[in-house]
Write a protein that holds these residues in place. Sequence first.
Motif, short mmCIF file in Angstrom:
data_model
loop_
_atom_site.label_atom_id
_atom_site.label_comp_id
_atom_site.label_asym_id
_atom_site.label_seq_id
_atom_site.Cartn_x
_atom_site.Cartn_y
_atom_site.Cartn_z
N PRO A 59 4.28 -26.02 -4.74
CA PRO A 59 3.78 -27.40 -4.77
C PRO A 59 2.42 -27.43 -4.14
N TRP A 60 1.73 -26.37 -3.65
CA TRP A 60 0.70 -26.33 -2.85
C TRP A 60 -0.55 -25.96 -3.77
N ASN A 61 -1.67 -26.27 -3.14
CA ASN A 61 -2.75 -25.78 -3.87
C ASN A 61 -2.84 -24.10 -3.95
N VAL A 62 -2.84 -23.43 -4.94
CA VAL A 62 -2.60 -21.85 -5.11
C VAL A 62 -3.95 -21.42 -5.84
N ARG A 63 -4.48 -20.21 -5.31
CA ARG A 63 -5.59 -19.78 -5.86
C ARG A 63 -5.10 -18.51 -5.71
N LEU A 64 -5.29 -17.73 -7.10
CA LEU A 64 -5.12 -16.37 -7.27
C LEU A 64 -6.57 -15.48 -7.86
N LEU A 65 -6.77 -14.65 -6.68
CA LEU A 65 -8.03 -13.79 -6.87
C LEU A 65 -7.90 -12.37 -7.16
N ARG A 66 -8.49 -11.87 -7.94
CA ARG A 66 -8.55 -10.30 -8.36
C ARG A 66 -9.94 -9.79 -7.94
N THR A 67 -9.69 -8.82 -7.11
CA THR A 67 -11.13 -7.84 -6.65
C THR A 67 -11.06 -6.45 -7.21
N VAL A 68 -12.02 -5.88 -7.17
CA VAL A 68 -12.00 -4.23 -7.11
C VAL A 68 -11.45 -3.93 -5.69
N ASN A 69 -10.48 -2.79 -5.98
CA ASN A 69 -9.97 -2.20 -4.67
C ASN A 69 -10.96 -1.95 -3.70
N SER A 70 -10.94 -2.53 -2.43
CA SER A 70 -11.65 -2.57 -1.43
C SER A 70 -11.15 -2.32 -0.11
N GLY A 71 -9.82 -2.64 0.02
CA GLY A 71 -9.04 -2.46 1.31
C GLY A 71 -8.65 -3.70 1.58
N PRO A 72 -7.83 -3.63 2.70
CA PRO A 72 -7.05 -5.10 3.22
C PRO A 72 -8.18 -5.75 3.81
N ALA A 73 -9.06 -5.24 4.61
CA ALA A 73 -9.93 -6.06 5.28
C ALA A 73 -10.72 -7.00 4.34
N ALA A 74 -11.39 -6.27 3.46
CA ALA A 74 -12.31 -6.87 2.40
C ALA A 74 -11.54 -8.06 1.65
N ALA A 75 -10.15 -7.70 1.40
CA ALA A 75 -9.23 -8.88 0.65
C ALA A 75 -9.05 -9.98 1.57
N ARG A 76 -8.80 -9.74 2.80
CA ARG A 76 -8.63 -10.89 3.77
C ARG A 76 -9.99 -11.67 4.00
N ASN A 77 -11.02 -10.83 4.02
CA ASN A 77 -12.38 -11.78 3.95
C ASN A 77 -12.42 -12.74 2.76
N ALA A 78 -12.08 -11.89 1.62
CA ALA A 78 -12.28 -12.89 0.34
C ALA A 78 -11.53 -13.84 0.36
N GLY A 79 -10.24 -13.84 0.94
CA GLY A 79 -9.21 -14.94 1.11
C GLY A 79 -9.74 -16.12 1.98
N ILE A 80 -10.19 -15.62 3.15
CA ILE A 80 -10.89 -16.47 3.99
C ILE A 80 -12.13 -17.49 3.41
N ALA A 81 -12.83 -16.87 2.76
CA ALA A 81 -14.03 -17.46 2.09
C ALA A 81 -13.56 -18.45 0.87
N GLU A 82 -12.43 -18.16 0.26
CA GLU A 82 -11.72 -18.93 -0.53
C GLU A 82 -11.11 -20.17 0.08
N SER A 83 -10.54 -19.94 1.18
CA SER A 83 -9.65 -20.88 1.67
C SER A 83 -10.38 -22.24 2.15
N SER A 84 -9.58 -23.23 2.64
CA SER A 84 -10.28 -24.36 3.02
C SER A 84 -9.36 -25.08 4.13
#
Length: 251
Positions: A59-84
């Motif tokens: 029931p929440w706001n759900v965002r699905l992102l797909r990135t080029v494989n760059s490792g867990p740190a980059a994925a977390r940074n992308a998630g932080i940037a997308e979060s609110s």
Amino acid sequence: MAGFDVSVVLPVFNGERFIRAAVASLAAQTRQPDQLVIVDDGSTDATPDLLPDAVKDLPWNVRLLRTVNSGPAAARNAGIAESSGDAVAFLDVDDLWLPDFLNDQLQHLDRHRWLDYVVSGARIEADGGSRSLQQIQQIQRWRAARDGNHLFVFGAGLFRRDVFRRAGEISPELRFGEDLDFYLRLSEAPDIHGALAPETGYVYRLHDTNMTLDSAAAHLAVTRVIKRSLDRRRGPDGIRPLPPLELLPAL
């Protein structure tokens, strides 16, 4: 905390075995998240096909992102940037939260307004394989607090959003030890304050495919992370010690 939104960032790479259990542990929270950002870091298994179905009933706001494989740190940074959210938490796809994790962490932040982040107690669950005991010993050696009940991994923490502006991004060049590096940087910052929660809310799962500290590359990376922290704290009078994190009273 009324009016306090929480975003959960869930990075995943080839997590087809675990994604449903991870999402279920979020859905079982006694205090539900307000937003879920899943970052698929270039998975090559069935993860991209499973994700829409795994989250369709949330029931929440759900965002699905797909990135080029760059490792867990980059994925977390992308998630932080997308979060609110006002606060950000992380859950790795192969780990779990116990039902009161988010509720307890938020209560601690509410009771102790001076805190910028809080780290939950953790439980390690092994698959029973021959490497399990060695893995547990290595994880406790490198990542555990002195009390042995807390692991400095992203999934155990809840962070006020402003922490990432003040501390900077998670080091994207690190494939191993990026969580330890970030916690060390937080501890080094005089204006960022964290504490340990006595409740156990995080489950660190060991299995045959996770990125654990029993590889030479991981050992070297963590050693470099620790050396970087020592170098940053080195001065004419020696190495400045890190302040201990306070253990908060139980709720």
